[in-house]
Each structure stands twice: as structure tokens, then as C-alpha cells.
Design a protein around this motif. Structure first.
Motif: not given
Length: 142
Positions: A55-62, A91-93, A97-101
Motif C-alpha cells: 500500500x505504501x509503495x503504491x501511494x509512492x508510485x502514484x 520510476x527512473x526506468x 518509455x518516452x515514446x509511450x509517454x
């Protein structure tokens, strides 16, 4: 009430003696330890603790994904895809995904899905990437 008092006072005392380590370290006995002296080699974590960490990791990811211009405009399914992907990659990796973004910024979800699949990540995670790509393309959970 007595048990709660014991738990409270013991927590204070153990925390004071052990100290808080937010990164793993080797204790004097050579055991991998984290937190307030938690021997993770012998004890691991419980399912409840793992859920709290997730849950904490998901919040950080969001929070990290909130920096993307396109993120707020995505529907729930597409946001969840990015969270899953970013959680897996870090997040760094994920930002590589620049073309996807770029495709997401243009609301071109079919292209974004193709860009997801055109990657080393997709080869590594196989069915996970296929499923996430399909959700990205359709905007619906499958």
C-alpha cells in the motif's frame, strides 16, 4: 488494558534500544535486519505487513506518476496500468518509455500500447505486458 500498557511501554523501550534503520543492515550476529531490529532473514514479514508495504509503495508510485502531464486525464484502467508498470520497473526506468509517454500525451492509446510491447520489459514480463497493453489500448480491465 494491562496488555495495551505492556505493548505501549515495550514498544517505546525496544524502539529506544534498537533504533530505527530504514535500510537493511547486518546486525552483530550477521543477520539482515531492518526497522527496529527486525531480523528479516529469520522472520521475514507477515502477509499483513506485506500488504502495508505494498500500500505504501503504491501511494509512492502514484505520487511519482502525478508528475506526468497526461496522468490526470487517464481513466482508471489506464492509470492502474501505469501504476503497475511503474511499480515493476521503478520510476527512473519507467520514464525511459518516452515514446509511450508521448503517445499518452497525445491520447493515442493504441500507439502507447504498441510502445509498451516494443521493449525489453515486455519480453521479460511476458503475459503481464500483454495484459497491461490490452488494458491500455481498450481502456478497460480484462
Amino acid at each position: 488494558m494491562e496488555e495495551q500498557n505492556v505493548i505501549h511501554r515495550a514498544t517505546e523501550l525496544v524502539a529506544e534500544h534498537e533504533g530505527l534503520a530504514l535500510k537493511p543492515y547486518l546486525c552483530p550476529e550477521g543477520k539482515l535486519t531492518i526497522g527496529y531490529g527486525r531480523n528479516i532473514e529469520d522472520n521475514g514479514v507477515s502477509a499483513k505487513e506485506a500488504a502495508i508495504l505494498l500500500s505504501s509503495d503504491i501511494e509512492s508510485t502514484l505520487e511519482q506518476l502525478g508528475c506526468l502531464a497526461c496522468f490526470r486525464s487517464l481513466n482508471l484502467a489506464r492509470k492502474v496500468v501505469l501504476v503497475d508498470m511503474c511499480f515493476n520497473l521503478g520510476y527512473p526506468r519507467f520514464t525511459l518509455f518516452k515514446r509511450m509517454i508521448a503517445a499518452l500525451n497525445q491520447q493515442n492509446y493504441e500507439l502507447a500500447a504498441l510502445e509498451m510491447m516494443d521493449s525489453k520489459w515486455a519480453q521479460q514480463v511476458g503475459k503481464r505486458a500483454q495484459r497491461l497493453s490490452k488494458i491500455m489500448k481498450t481502456g478497460q480491465f480484462c
